[in-house]
Write a protein that holds these residues in place. Sequence first.
Motif, PDB file in Angstrom:
ATOM      1  N   LEU A  79       0.846  -1.199   0.000  1.00  0.00           N
ATOM      2  CA  LEU A  79       0.000   0.000   0.000  1.00  0.00           C
ATOM      3  C   LEU A  79       0.879   1.245   0.000  1.00  0.00           C
ATOM      4  CD1 LEU A  79      -2.954  -0.399   2.556  1.00  0.00           C
ATOM      5  CD2 LEU A  79      -3.020  -0.220   0.083  1.00  0.00           C
ATOM      6  N   ARG A  80       1.897   1.204   0.856  1.00  0.00           N
ATOM      7  CA  ARG A  80       2.784   2.362   0.986  1.00  0.00           C
ATOM      8  C   ARG A  80       3.470   2.659  -0.348  1.00  0.00           C
ATOM      9  NH1 ARG A  80       4.995   0.743   5.963  1.00  0.00           N
ATOM     10  NH2 ARG A  80       6.672  -0.187   4.793  1.00  0.00           N
ATOM     11  N   ALA A  81       3.945   1.629  -0.996  1.00  0.00           N
ATOM     12  CA  ALA A  81       4.721   1.825  -2.224  1.00  0.00           C
ATOM     13  C   ALA A  81       3.848   2.228  -3.408  1.00  0.00           C
ATOM     14  CB  ALA A  81       5.490   0.558  -2.558  1.00  0.00           C
ATOM     15  N   ASN A  82       2.610   1.756  -3.437  1.00  0.00           N
ATOM     16  CA  ASN A  82       1.791   1.970  -4.636  1.00  0.00           C
ATOM     17  C   ASN A  82       0.743   3.051  -4.505  1.00  0.00           C
ATOM     18  OD1 ASN A  82       2.905  -0.106  -6.369  1.00  0.00           O
ATOM     19  ND2 ASN A  82       2.144  -1.508  -4.812  1.00  0.00           N
ATOM     20  N   ASN A 102      16.514   9.074  -8.685  1.00  0.00           N
ATOM     21  CA  ASN A 102      15.698   9.316  -7.495  1.00  0.00           C
ATOM     22  C   ASN A 102      14.214   9.270  -7.813  1.00  0.00           C
ATOM     23  OD1 ASN A 102      16.795  10.168  -4.646  1.00  0.00           O
ATOM     24  ND2 ASN A 102      18.353  10.778  -6.143  1.00  0.00           N
ATOM     25  N   VAL A 103      13.844   9.872  -8.944  1.00  0.00           N
ATOM     26  CA  VAL A 103      12.419   9.904  -9.287  1.00  0.00           C
ATOM     27  C   VAL A 103      11.912   8.493  -9.602  1.00  0.00           C
ATOM     28  CG1 VAL A 103      10.712  10.867 -10.877  1.00  0.00           C
ATOM     29  CG2 VAL A 103      12.566  12.301 -10.045  1.00  0.00           C
ATOM     30  N   LEU A 104      12.811   7.655 -10.063  1.00  0.00           N
ATOM     31  CA  LEU A 104      12.397   6.280 -10.394  1.00  0.00           C
ATOM     32  C   LEU A 104      12.441   5.326  -9.190  1.00  0.00           C
ATOM     33  CD1 LEU A 104      14.038   5.924 -13.904  1.00  0.00           C
ATOM     34  CD2 LEU A 104      11.612   6.082 -13.377  1.00  0.00           C
ATOM     35  N   LEU A 105      12.909   5.827  -8.053  1.00  0.00           N
ATOM     36  CA  LEU A 105      13.022   4.951  -6.870  1.00  0.00           C
ATOM     37  C   LEU A 105      11.739   4.209  -6.497  1.00  0.00           C
ATOM     38  CD1 LEU A 105      15.256   6.910  -4.321  1.00  0.00           C
ATOM     39  CD2 LEU A 105      15.782   4.729  -5.427  1.00  0.00           C
ATOM     40  N   PRO A 106      10.563   4.845  -6.583  1.00  0.00           N
ATOM     41  CA  PRO A 106       9.350   4.116  -6.188  1.00  0.00           C
ATOM     42  C   PRO A 106       9.156   2.805  -6.949  1.00  0.00           C
ATOM     43  CG  PRO A 106       8.862   6.437  -6.401  1.00  0.00           C
ATOM     44  CD  PRO A 106      10.268   6.252  -6.911  1.00  0.00           C
ATOM     45  N   PHE A 107       9.740   2.704  -8.124  1.00  0.00           N
ATOM     46  CA  PHE A 107       9.590   1.452  -8.885  1.00  0.00           C
ATOM     47  C   PHE A 107      10.474   0.344  -8.343  1.00  0.00           C
ATOM     48  CE2 PHE A 107       7.932   4.707 -11.532  1.00  0.00           C
ATOM     49  CZ  PHE A 107       6.794   4.116 -12.048  1.00  0.00           C
ATOM     50  N   LEU A 108      11.510   0.735  -7.621  1.00  0.00           N
ATOM     51  CA  LEU A 108      12.395  -0.270  -7.017  1.00  0.00           C
ATOM     52  C   LEU A 108      11.696  -1.028  -5.904  1.00  0.00           C
ATOM     53  CD1 LEU A 108      15.910   1.295  -6.335  1.00  0.00           C
ATOM     54  CD2 LEU A 108      15.272  -0.482  -7.962  1.00  0.00           C
ATOM     55  N   TYR A 109      10.773  -0.296  -5.219  1.00  0.00           N
ATOM     56  CA  TYR A 109      10.152  -0.860  -4.032  1.00  0.00           C
ATOM     57  C   TYR A 109       8.771  -1.435  -4.308  1.00  0.00           C
ATOM     58  CZ  TYR A 109      13.834   1.768  -1.793  1.00  0.00           C
ATOM     59  OH  TYR A 109      15.060   2.257  -1.423  1.00  0.00           O
ATOM     60  N   SER A 110       8.452  -1.681  -5.563  1.00  0.00           N
ATOM     61  CA  SER A 110       7.114  -2.200  -5.830  1.00  0.00           C
ATOM     62  C   SER A 110       7.159  -3.185  -6.983  1.00  0.00           C
ATOM     63  CB  SER A 110       6.179  -1.041  -6.154  1.00  0.00           C
ATOM     64  OG  SER A 110       6.438  -0.601  -7.445  1.00  0.00           O
TER      65      SER A 110
END
Length: 222
Positions: A79-82, A102-110
């Motif tokens: 939930l947090r990541a997406n 950095n902007v692409l980091l959220p894709f690393l965690y999901s």
Amino acid sequence: MLEAIIRLSNIKKTYDNIEYVLNGVDFQSGKGEFVVIQGKSGSGKSTLLNIIGLLDTYTSGQYFFEDRLINPQKNYPHLRANKIGFVFQSYHLIESLSVKENVLLPFLYSDSRLNSCTLTTIESILDKFNLSKFERKKVSLLSGGEKQRVAIARAIIKYPDIIIADEPTGNLDEENTSTIINAFQQLARAGNAAIIMVTHNSQIADCGTSKYLLSEGKLIRC
Ligand SMILES: Nc1ncnc2c1ncn2[C@@H]1O[C@H](COP(=O)(O)OP(=O)(O)OP(=O)(O)O)[C@@H](O)[C@H]1O
Ligand SMILES: [Mg+2]
């Protein structure tokens, strides 16, 4: 307000089992809202945002995220990541990585994959925040305003349902403050997300669609 994304009912939080930082918070918010929360230092604003953002747990009460009851004993990394984007006063970027990384980091965690569509999105977001020319530059070499623009770009890259911003303009000059606030207003207007922002600045507190004061453990609508 459209349908509520989050609903908090009688939320209480104590860190030491003696004092209650939050003492019965009732609150709800939906897409299209830009909620501003104010309150004295130590009143529990960050505590509340961390609970809403699933970074911390609550002691009692009920918290529904999109109708799902959040169990304080559980962790919700998906939930947090997406679904949630975060912006903090101190940016929380990885200084040794480039702006684009950095902007692409959220894709690393999901689970979500990078595809050509995402890469187009990132180009347009970097452009929107006037960051295209810094794309490959290391974040450590940017100014505070530039860093916060990167943080916002990162927070919105996955079109989260809720954006949590804890004093996002605390370190910024007027021009960068306006950029950030305008971006939040536009996002709210587009109805894509609920934005919940804490600020000490009463001038920008009026830029939201609703205003609250956190005082003595309660959230009061102003
Ligand atoms: N992890 C923690 N462990 C113990 N106490 C904590 C913790 N985090 C916050 N507190 C306490 O909870 C209270 C509220 O802190 P919080 O950081 O939520 O306030 P705030 O309103 O965000 O303040 P500020 O405006 O200074 O950022 C403070 O008394 C603080 O000392
Ligand atoms: Mg705080």
